[in-house]
Design a protein around this motif. Structure first.
Motif, short mmCIF file in Angstrom:
data_model
loop_
_atom_site.label_atom_id
_atom_site.label_comp_id
_atom_site.label_asym_id
_atom_site.label_seq_id
_atom_site.Cartn_x
_atom_site.Cartn_y
_atom_site.Cartn_z
N TYR A 22 -14.10 -43.67 11.22
CA TYR A 22 -15.31 -44.33 11.70
C TYR A 22 -16.42 -44.10 10.68
O TYR A 22 -16.76 -42.97 10.36
CB TYR A 22 -15.70 -43.77 13.07
CG TYR A 22 -17.05 -44.20 13.52
CD1 TYR A 22 -17.32 -45.55 13.72
CD2 TYR A 22 -18.07 -43.29 13.72
CE1 TYR A 22 -18.58 -45.96 14.11
CE2 TYR A 22 -19.32 -43.69 14.12
CZ TYR A 22 -19.57 -45.03 14.31
OH TYR A 22 -20.81 -45.43 14.69
N LEU A 23 -16.96 -45.20 10.15
CA LEU A 23 -18.03 -45.13 9.17
C LEU A 23 -19.34 -45.57 9.81
O LEU A 23 -19.37 -46.57 10.54
CB LEU A 23 -17.71 -46.05 7.99
CG LEU A 23 -16.43 -45.70 7.23
CD1 LEU A 23 -16.11 -46.79 6.22
CD2 LEU A 23 -16.56 -44.36 6.56
N TYR A 24 -20.40 -44.84 9.53
CA TYR A 24 -21.70 -45.10 10.14
C TYR A 24 -22.82 -44.70 9.18
O TYR A 24 -22.56 -44.14 8.12
CB TYR A 24 -21.84 -44.30 11.44
CG TYR A 24 -21.88 -42.81 11.20
CD1 TYR A 24 -23.11 -42.16 11.07
CD2 TYR A 24 -20.72 -42.06 11.07
CE1 TYR A 24 -23.16 -40.79 10.82
CE2 TYR A 24 -20.77 -40.70 10.82
CZ TYR A 24 -21.99 -40.07 10.71
OH TYR A 24 -22.05 -38.73 10.45
N THR A 25 -24.04 -45.00 9.58
CA THR A 25 -25.23 -44.46 8.94
C THR A 25 -26.10 -43.87 10.05
O THR A 25 -26.09 -44.38 11.18
CB THR A 25 -26.03 -45.52 8.15
OG1 THR A 25 -26.43 -46.56 9.04
CG2 THR A 25 -25.22 -46.07 7.00
N PRO A 26 -26.82 -42.81 9.76
CA PRO A 26 -27.59 -42.11 10.81
C PRO A 26 -28.68 -42.96 11.49
O PRO A 26 -28.95 -42.75 12.66
CB PRO A 26 -28.23 -40.94 10.06
CG PRO A 26 -27.48 -40.80 8.80
CD PRO A 26 -26.90 -42.13 8.48
N MET A 27 -29.26 -43.91 10.80
CA MET A 27 -30.37 -44.67 11.36
C MET A 27 -29.91 -45.97 12.05
O MET A 27 -30.73 -46.76 12.50
CB MET A 27 -31.38 -45.01 10.26
CG MET A 27 -31.99 -43.79 9.60
SD MET A 27 -32.83 -42.69 10.77
CE MET A 27 -34.22 -43.70 11.22
N CYS A 28 -28.62 -46.18 12.18
CA CYS A 28 -28.07 -47.41 12.75
C CYS A 28 -27.90 -47.26 14.27
O CYS A 28 -27.09 -46.47 14.73
CB CYS A 28 -26.72 -47.71 12.08
SG CYS A 28 -25.73 -48.96 12.87
N GLY A 29 -28.66 -48.04 15.03
CA GLY A 29 -28.57 -47.97 16.49
C GLY A 29 -27.21 -48.43 17.02
O GLY A 29 -26.66 -47.83 17.94
N THR A 30 -26.67 -49.49 16.44
CA THR A 30 -25.35 -49.99 16.85
C THR A 30 -24.27 -48.94 16.57
O THR A 30 -23.32 -48.81 17.32
CB THR A 30 -25.02 -51.31 16.13
OG1 THR A 30 -26.09 -52.22 16.34
CG2 THR A 30 -23.73 -51.91 16.63
N CYS A 31 -24.46 -48.19 15.50
CA CYS A 31 -23.51 -47.13 15.15
C CYS A 31 -23.47 -46.05 16.25
O CYS A 31 -22.40 -45.53 16.58
CB CYS A 31 -23.86 -46.49 13.81
SG CYS A 31 -23.70 -47.61 12.41
N HIS A 32 -24.62 -45.74 16.81
CA HIS A 32 -24.66 -44.73 17.87
C HIS A 32 -23.89 -45.20 19.10
O HIS A 32 -23.17 -44.41 19.73
CB HIS A 32 -26.11 -44.38 18.22
CG HIS A 32 -26.82 -43.63 17.14
ND1 HIS A 32 -26.55 -42.32 16.83
CD2 HIS A 32 -27.79 -44.03 16.28
CE1 HIS A 32 -27.31 -41.95 15.82
NE2 HIS A 32 -28.08 -42.96 15.46
N LEU A 33 -24.03 -46.48 19.44
CA LEU A 33 -23.27 -47.03 20.57
C LEU A 33 -21.77 -47.02 20.28
O LEU A 33 -20.96 -46.66 21.14
CB LEU A 33 -23.73 -48.46 20.87
CG LEU A 33 -25.15 -48.61 21.39
CD1 LEU A 33 -25.52 -50.09 21.49
CD2 LEU A 33 -25.30 -47.93 22.74
N ILE A 67 -15.98 -52.21 2.30
CA ILE A 67 -16.69 -52.14 3.58
C ILE A 67 -17.92 -53.05 3.49
O ILE A 67 -18.72 -52.94 2.57
CB ILE A 67 -17.11 -50.69 3.90
CG1 ILE A 67 -15.90 -49.75 3.92
CG2 ILE A 67 -17.88 -50.63 5.22
CD1 ILE A 67 -14.82 -50.12 4.90
N GLU A 68 -18.05 -53.94 4.46
CA GLU A 68 -19.12 -54.92 4.45
C GLU A 68 -20.36 -54.47 5.22
O GLU A 68 -21.48 -54.88 4.87
CB GLU A 68 -18.61 -56.24 5.04
CG GLU A 68 -17.48 -56.84 4.21
CD GLU A 68 -16.80 -58.01 4.89
OE1 GLU A 68 -17.39 -58.58 5.84
OE2 GLU A 68 -15.68 -58.34 4.49
N SER A 69 -20.18 -53.68 6.27
CA SER A 69 -21.31 -53.22 7.07
C SER A 69 -20.84 -52.06 7.96
O SER A 69 -19.66 -51.74 8.02
CB SER A 69 -21.87 -54.36 7.94
OG SER A 69 -20.91 -54.76 8.90
N VAL A 70 -21.80 -51.46 8.62
CA VAL A 70 -21.50 -50.42 9.60
C VAL A 70 -22.08 -50.86 10.94
O VAL A 70 -23.04 -51.64 10.95
CB VAL A 70 -22.07 -49.04 9.18
CG1 VAL A 70 -21.34 -48.50 7.98
CG2 VAL A 70 -23.56 -49.09 8.94
#
Length: 103
Positions: A22-33, A67-70
Motif C-alpha cells: 500500500y503506497l500513500y502520502t501523509p497529507m492525502c485524505g483519500t489515503c487515510h480512508l 505509479i500514477e497516483s496515491v
C-alpha cells in the motif's frame, strides 16, 4: 499491516509469495480512508501479507512500477507486479480482489 522501512521496501520485488504493498502520502485524505479499509481487511484475513510505505521514501520503486497516483495498492507475486489498484471502492470489493490474487 506492517510499516516498511526504505530498506525493506527496496527488496519487495524479490518476494515470490503474494504480497500487497500500500503506497500513500501523509497529507492525502483519500489515503487515510484507503488505509482504514486495508486495516479492516488485515483484521478479517491476517493470512494476507500487506505492507505500507510513504511513496516519497521509495521514488525508485515508484518509477519502476509506474505509479500514477496515491493511494495505490500494488499486487506483487513471483517477483512481478501483477496489478495496481487505485480505486478501492469498498471493503468487500477490495477483499474479493485480494483473495482472488492471494490464491
Amino acid at each position: 499491516m506492517e510499516q516498511l522501512t526504505r530498506e525493506e521496501a527496496s527488496v519487495l520485488m524479490e518476494r515470490e509469495r503474494p504480497y500487497f504493498l500500500y503506497l500513500y502520502t501523509p497529507m492525502c485524505g483519500t489515503c487515510h480512508l484507503a488505509e482504514k479499509m486495508l486495516t479492516v481487511i488485515d483484521e478479517l484475513d491476517p493470512s494476507m501479507s500487506i505492507g505500507k510505505t510513504d511513496i516519497n521514501y521509495i521514488p525508485e520503486f515508484a518509477e519502476l512500477a509506474e505509479i500514477e497516483s496515491v493511494p495505490c495498492l500494488v499486487f506483487i507475486k513471483d517477483k512481478t507486479i501483477h496489478q495496481k489498484l487505485y480505486a478501492f471502492q469498498s471493503v468487500p470489493h477490495l477483499l474479493e480482489k485480494m483473495k482472488t490474487f492471494n490464491r
